[in-house]
Design an enzyme around this catalytic site. Structure first.
Site, PDB file in Angstrom:
ATOM      1  N   GLN A  89     -29.827  69.759  35.562  1.00  0.00           N
ATOM      2  CA  GLN A  89     -28.767  70.528  36.210  1.00  0.00           C
ATOM      3  C   GLN A  89     -29.309  71.837  36.765  1.00  0.00           C
ATOM      4  O   GLN A  89     -28.915  72.270  37.850  1.00  0.00           O
ATOM      5  CB  GLN A  89     -27.635  70.823  35.218  1.00  0.00           C
ATOM      6  N   ASP A 147     -19.433  77.344  32.319  1.00  0.00           N
ATOM      7  CA  ASP A 147     -19.388  75.931  31.938  1.00  0.00           C
ATOM      8  C   ASP A 147     -18.146  75.734  31.079  1.00  0.00           C
ATOM      9  O   ASP A 147     -17.518  76.704  30.635  1.00  0.00           O
ATOM     10  CB  ASP A 147     -20.665  75.567  31.170  1.00  0.00           C
ATOM     11  N   HIS A 175     -30.094  71.159  29.356  1.00  0.00           N
ATOM     12  CA  HIS A 175     -29.662  70.343  30.503  1.00  0.00           C
ATOM     13  C   HIS A 175     -30.533  70.722  31.711  1.00  0.00           C
ATOM     14  O   HIS A 175     -30.036  71.262  32.701  1.00  0.00           O
ATOM     15  CB  HIS A 175     -28.187  70.597  30.794  1.00  0.00           C
ATOM     16  N   ARG A 202     -29.493  60.519  28.100  1.00  0.00           N
ATOM     17  CA  ARG A 202     -28.419  61.512  27.955  1.00  0.00           C
ATOM     18  C   ARG A 202     -27.842  61.317  26.561  1.00  0.00           C
ATOM     19  O   ARG A 202     -27.207  60.285  26.274  1.00  0.00           O
ATOM     20  CB  ARG A 202     -27.347  61.296  29.035  1.00  0.00           C
ATOM     21  N   CYS A 234     -21.340  73.669  36.891  1.00  0.00           N
ATOM     22  CA  CYS A 234     -22.023  72.373  36.801  1.00  0.00           C
ATOM     23  C   CYS A 234     -21.055  71.199  36.781  1.00  0.00           C
ATOM     24  O   CYS A 234     -21.488  70.044  36.943  1.00  0.00           O
ATOM     25  CB  CYS A 234     -22.936  72.337  35.588  1.00  0.00           C
ATOM     26  N   ARG A 283     -27.702  67.392  42.554  1.00  0.00           N
ATOM     27  CA  ARG A 283     -28.213  66.630  41.425  1.00  0.00           C
ATOM     28  C   ARG A 283     -28.988  65.418  41.945  1.00  0.00           C
ATOM     29  O   ARG A 283     -30.052  65.074  41.417  1.00  0.00           O
ATOM     30  CB  ARG A 283     -27.055  66.164  40.521  1.00  0.00           C
TER      31      ARG A 283
END
Length: 309
Positions: free
Chosen positions: A132, A223, A129, A102, A263, A291
């Site tokens: 996700q 987001d 991402h 990450r 998310c 997830r």
């Protein structure tokens, strides 16, 4: 070596196979059946960006699959002290069975993967991402919303937007993206997605009017307006994104049974209203839980693909 850096590298069939694997593992978990497909396997988790869901889901997932996860922040390893990425990659991949990263620059994870002897998973970069989106799509499947999708993304043209574009392009559904002027998606990534969309018959529309994007949509998502590393832009972004908050009024333009996804983390009163968030909190937290299950499906799939075991 198959890595998981972006959905661009996977076929529709492979994406659906990963989702199905995750759903099967989730079903077993709910029945207290723990098939330890990754017994004695080790996942190195490299964090240059902090996280709640990414760390908890990968670490818990490896434990439930019979393996072990190592948390490695850039403050704890020499990567954060100037060691070349290629050297860190060669060392860690010689000791661990899989790596999750990450980080900020997508080029970092690409370089790491090019020197790695084991699968590398993108836990988030500034460009993509993808894990996700596996969880998001799994959630839509579970709620019977995976057919004839018309998705609307409202907000910043960021890594989530790019990943939604790749998912739409690969699976062949309609995606409408509404961003303020000056905050549009990356032109190259859009071009890549549009090329793929020609084959899948997907429709990707770019606009600056959020209401136009949401009208008639079956899925609405957003987001945060201020991602990690953009804190100094916060006040300017809040002013620029005025009118892009998804609230009851905006959501009323979507289909009657439309689903709202986020998310997380969610900043109520900015990209989403408190009232709308709470109305859709069940599916949002189901999305968050997925997830764990989607990533377990991914790790098991990668192991089978790469090591035929």
């Amino acid at each position: 070596m198959r890595h998981f850096l972006t959905l661009k590298d996977f076929t529709k069939e492979e994406i659906l196979e990963i989702i199905d694997t995750g759903l099967s593992i989730k079903k077993n978990l709910k029945a207290n059946i723990y098939n330890q497909e990754l017994k004695n396997q080790t996942l190195a988790m490299i964090f240059e960006k902090s996280s709640t869901r990414t760390r908890v889901s990968f670490e818990t997932g490896m434990f439930q699959l019979g393996g072990h996860a190592l948390f490695l922040s850039n403050r704890d390893i020499h990567l954060g002290r100037g060691e070349p990425v290629k050297d860190t990659a060669r060392v860690i991949s010689s000791m661990c069975d899989m790596v999750m990263i990450r980080t900020f620059e997508h080029s970092m994870i690409e370089e790491f993967a090019s020197y790695s002897r084991v699968p590398v998973i993108n836990g988030l970069t500034d460009s993509y991402h993808p894990v996700q989106l596996l969880a998001d799509y799994m959630t839509l499947v579970e709620h019977g919303m995976d057919k004839n999708i018309i998705a609307a993304y409202v907000g910043d043209g960021n890594n989530m937007t790019h990943s939604w574009m790749m998912l739409a392009a690969k699976l062949g559904f309609e995606l409408r993206i509404a961003t303020p002027k000056g905050y549009e998606v990356d032109a190259k990534i859009l071009d890549d997605a549009q090329k793929i969309a020609k084959e899948s018959k997907a429709v990707i529309k770019i606009m600056n009017d959020p209401k136009e994007a949401v009208k008639g949509a079956s899925v609405v998502t957003t987001d945060t307006w201020v991602s990690m590393g953009q804190e100094d832009e916060k006040e300017e972004r809040i002013k620029t994104f005025k009118g892009f908050m998804v609230d009851d009024e905006m959501m009323s333009l979507a289909q009657k049974d439309a689903k709202f996804l986020h998310c997380l983390p969610a900043y109520r009163g900015l990209e989403v209203s408190e009232e709308l968030f709470e109305k859709h909190s069940d599916i949002i937290f189901s999305e968050a839980e997925n997830r764990l299950h989607a990533q377990k499906g991914l790790m098991v799939w990668l192991k089978k693909q790469n090591f035929n075991s």
